[in-house]
Design a protein around this motif. Structure first.
Motif, short mmCIF file in Angstrom:
data_model
loop_
_atom_site.label_atom_id
_atom_site.label_comp_id
_atom_site.label_asym_id
_atom_site.label_seq_id
_atom_site.Cartn_x
_atom_site.Cartn_y
_atom_site.Cartn_z
N LEU A 53 0.94 -1.20 0.10
CA LEU A 53 0.19 0.07 0.18
C LEU A 53 0.90 1.17 0.22
O LEU A 53 0.55 2.26 -0.79
CB LEU A 53 -0.89 0.13 1.21
N ALA A 54 1.79 1.30 0.93
CA ALA A 54 2.76 2.40 0.76
C ALA A 54 3.55 2.89 -0.50
O ALA A 54 3.56 3.87 -0.96
CB ALA A 54 3.76 2.31 1.86
N VAL A 57 1.06 4.63 -2.71
CA VAL A 57 0.92 5.96 -2.27
C VAL A 57 2.32 7.02 -2.59
O VAL A 57 2.12 8.12 -2.83
CB VAL A 57 0.18 6.47 -1.27
N ASN A 58 3.33 6.14 -2.44
CA ASN A 58 4.51 7.16 -2.50
C ASN A 58 5.90 5.99 -2.57
O ASN A 58 5.94 5.46 -1.36
CB ASN A 58 4.81 8.09 -1.13
N PRO A 61 8.50 6.84 0.51
CA PRO A 61 7.84 7.24 1.81
C PRO A 61 8.65 7.87 3.00
O PRO A 61 9.65 7.18 3.12
CB PRO A 61 6.77 6.14 2.23
N PRO A 62 8.37 8.97 3.67
CA PRO A 62 9.16 9.33 4.70
C PRO A 62 9.29 8.15 5.64
O PRO A 62 8.20 7.49 6.06
CB PRO A 62 8.54 10.61 5.20
N GLU A 65 6.94 8.18 8.80
CA GLU A 65 5.54 7.49 8.34
C GLU A 65 5.40 6.18 8.23
O GLU A 65 4.25 5.41 8.49
CB GLU A 65 4.84 8.36 7.38
N LEU A 69 3.01 3.45 10.04
CA LEU A 69 2.17 2.58 9.36
C LEU A 69 2.67 1.11 9.63
O LEU A 69 1.52 0.40 10.21
CB LEU A 69 2.47 2.63 7.85
N LEU B 80 -0.55 6.49 5.74
CA LEU B 80 -0.79 6.20 4.23
C LEU B 80 -0.92 7.94 3.50
O LEU B 80 -0.16 8.32 2.58
CB LEU B 80 -1.67 5.44 3.54
N ALA B 82 -0.33 10.73 5.05
CA ALA B 82 0.96 11.58 5.12
C ALA B 82 1.96 11.14 4.09
O ALA B 82 2.64 12.10 3.47
CB ALA B 82 1.25 11.26 6.68
N MET B 83 2.15 9.94 3.92
CA MET B 83 2.87 9.39 2.74
C MET B 83 2.70 10.03 1.37
O MET B 83 3.56 10.70 0.76
CB MET B 83 3.27 8.08 2.77
N ALA B 84 1.39 10.21 0.87
CA ALA B 84 1.06 10.73 -0.28
C ALA B 84 1.18 12.39 -0.33
O ALA B 84 1.73 12.62 -1.27
CB ALA B 84 -0.50 10.40 -0.66
N ALA B 86 3.60 13.66 1.35
CA ALA B 86 4.95 13.98 1.26
C ALA B 86 5.40 13.81 -0.20
O ALA B 86 6.18 14.42 -0.79
CB ALA B 86 5.57 13.10 1.95
#
Lengths: 421, 421
Positions: A53-54, A57-58, A61-62, A65, A69, B80, B82-84, B86
């Motif tokens: 999923l992560a 979306v990115n 990802p940071p 975050e 998650l 999620l 937050a990641m998006a 970012a």
């Protein structure tokens, strides 16, 4: 009455049915008169699903975050285990890593435990409850943010809690029933080891045994927490890991087992000037990229041009990055060549008996020779011998060594009595 | 520069694609020069999946553990999001309910917010970050355990945060673009309301409108936080809920809309002695079982035997439990009969204009009469009229009232100018 910390891995928790089986075991341990603390990993594929999923979306990802998650996975499994335990009539309370006082370094994704202050866990035990603690997660001391502990993090949580609570034993449950003298998929007559010392387990873990991660064993050794590796599918006593090799009487010291590792690649830097600081350039670049290297070997200099060759191993997963870094250095420093080879395997023999019994190295080398297997690299520690061979030869090499040192069979592992190390 | 709190429901977050769309909207709001705090519910079906897992391990799970379990859903969606965010280049930090300072009552599963101390959220805003707060969850003050807020909990989190941060507006995003003069599935020419006051929204919510839960509107009214209902699929301005009906000039006061509710059942107790304390027995038993009752009506006594009849409505979901309790009381107290009827529907007309315009009640009753619909129960408040009708008549009743008060059409809702209330 003992205080027992039990850690269950994701495969032991992959379904509601398995969770109920784990709960039954926990309650049985409590009913035998023990105080019980349970640490659970995330259920089966939860972590992979969250990572997927992560990524959607990115792609980058940071880290902060990502920790928020992933830590949800252990919240889910731990509260479900607590519910299942309650259904068997026991008093129970689950805690997040933060609530259990697992304090870590700041670094997200791969934090280290710096302290455990399990006041709430102790209170729950004092009230007669079974305490459940979410593994793999903590809270960093300065930012008060959720952190995760990286690979094997739940094992480390369990050992750290056991140390802080002065537990009698930390039991690590998975789908295998102990530490074996070799991987049973490679060596059919590999046998389960009843007991080994921390140093032996450390060497096995470092040499590729997947059963326990190195850092959890290091932690257990530092705080002298006995560990027991057990299967959540059986009542077998498993393997006990306790004590120092210093405490093993010489005549009882044995060769413990053979570990194998196919996850590394070999990198050779050829024609590098044999002057101070030249090799350091390579190792500094790799260290800054956080690439772990192992088994470094430097040959003697060539007399002709005062250059040398350096060979090391590193995880195959980091191989491409390592080669990119070294190729740049090769150009700017006029090294002759950099060669990459991921078709290798590592085979290691581990045992506290090695230090008191000469001839092990010779027997090790002869076993491979007799099996027609060439040794490409070779290193030893006080209680370990490691050879790098062709990956295609690895299984044969493992069997040859296991046989040579008579580690198999139905009986307990033999005291080694070789000759002429 | 304004401070905007945005709350997104589960249907707005059901996939990675939708999460990225939400993130884009959040970042756009930030780029317009606003400080932004985002509160998210759990993704799509997450909560149902977790409830299903819980039921498999324990049909009656401890409420404390259920809260630990369910709160994981918001951790996942919020990190999620937050990641998006970012990935669109904005600075962002997500916080759990506990980290955001959402302090609640002790009661698991249906806790109330008692205080919000959003120091960490304010710090993040001061650093120029977008702050993400997990909805639906908090931490209880004495036990320091994770709690959840029950139905509509994320809306309440958003409003409570908006109040504590002195936000300019709290936007509630879902898949509908505002509050309508009636359910558009029943009344095709229902129109979106641009603005209504807190009291009107409270009456609509109490009368069955599902768009906002009562408690979040009560909280917004108490702290005077303007709310805006918007769709996460469009840029429509939605419906603004702000101000008191006291502030609406009489000539601007309108009838707002028609609300319908099929979720209740009607219970009648017949032949109950008309003496002090007899009806209280019934209501006390229902209150202790936490069954909410509504629309209580007591007829005048029968002269013959000094008994009376009491009728009330309650959620159909609680109907069976209510009947079991009342049947026991009927026996011990010799009441004549207890009758249950879940084939009813409630239709309500709401509007601040009602209090200053006589004749609304008469028009309401005539509208139903003209449509051939019988009224079974009837109550009014200062700005609401409610009738119970047959469930089969509910849609027709809704249309009849909507038409009679000219709430439809393309224009703004009309000022009511009826005669003779």
């Amino acid at each position: 009455m003992a205080l027992v910390v039990q850690k269950y891995g994701g495969s032991s928790l992959e379904s509601a049915e398995r969770i109920r089986a784990v709960a039954e075991r926990v309650v049985a341990t409590k009913k035998q008169g023990n105080d019980v603390v349970v640490v659970c990993s995330a259920m089966g594929d939860t972590t992979d699903e969250l990572l997927d999923l992560a990524a959607q979306v990115n792609p980058a990802p940071p880290a902060r975050e990502m920790d928020m998650l992933l830590s949800a996975g252990e919240r889910i499994s731990n509260s479900l285990v607590a519910m299942a335990i309650a259904s068997f009539g026991a008093e129970v309370a689950s805690f997040t890593g933060s609530q259990a006082g697992v304090l870590t370094t700041e670094r997200h994704g791969n934090a280290r435990i710096v302290d455990v202050t399990p006041g709430r866990v102790q209170d729950a035990l004092d009230e007669g409850k079974i305490a459940i603690v979410a593994g793999f997660q903590g809270v960093n001391r300065d930012s008060r943010d959720v952190t995760t502990l990286g690979r094997g993090g739940s094992d480390t949580t369990a050992v750290a809690l056991a140390a802080a609570l002065k537990a009698d034993v930390c039991e690590i449950y998975s789908d295998v029933d102990g530490v074996y003298s070799a991987d049973p998929r490679i060596v059919p007559d590999a046998q389960k080891i009843e007991k080994l010392c921390f140093e032996e387990m450390l060497e096995l873990a470092a040499a590729g045994s997947k059963i326990l991660v190195l850092r959890s064993v290091e932690y257990a050794r530092a705080f002298n927490v006995p560990m027991r590796v057990r299967s959540s599918y059986s009542n077998d006593e498993g393997t006990l890991i306790t004590g120092s090799m210093e405490d093993i009487p010489v005549e009882a010291a044995v060769l413990t087992g053979v570990a194998t590792d196919k996850s590394e690649a070999k990198v050779s830097i050829l024609g590098i000037p044999d002057v101070p600081g030249e090799a350091a350039k390579a190792f500094r670049a790799l260290a800054e990229a956080e690439i772990n290297i192992d088994m470094v070997i430097q040959n003697i200099s060539s007399v002709e041009d005062n250059t040398t060759d350096i060979t090391f191993t590193c995880p195959t997963a980091d191989g491409q990055r390592a080669m990119e870094l070294l190729s740049k250095l090769q150009e700017t420093n006029n090294w002759e060549n950099v060669i990459y080879d991921d078709q290798i395997g590592k085979v290691s023999l581990v045992g506290a008996g090695m230090k008191s019994h000469p001839g092990v190295t010779a027997d090790f080398a002869e076993a491979l020779r007799d099996a027609g297997i060439n040794i490409e690299m070779f290193t030893t520690s006080e209680i370990r011998i490691t050879a790098v061979v062709r990956e295609a030869d690895l299984d044969n090499a493992t069997r040859a060594i296991h046989d040579r040192f008579e580690l198999g069979g139905d009986e307990a592992a033999q005291v080694y009595a070789g000759t002429g190390r």
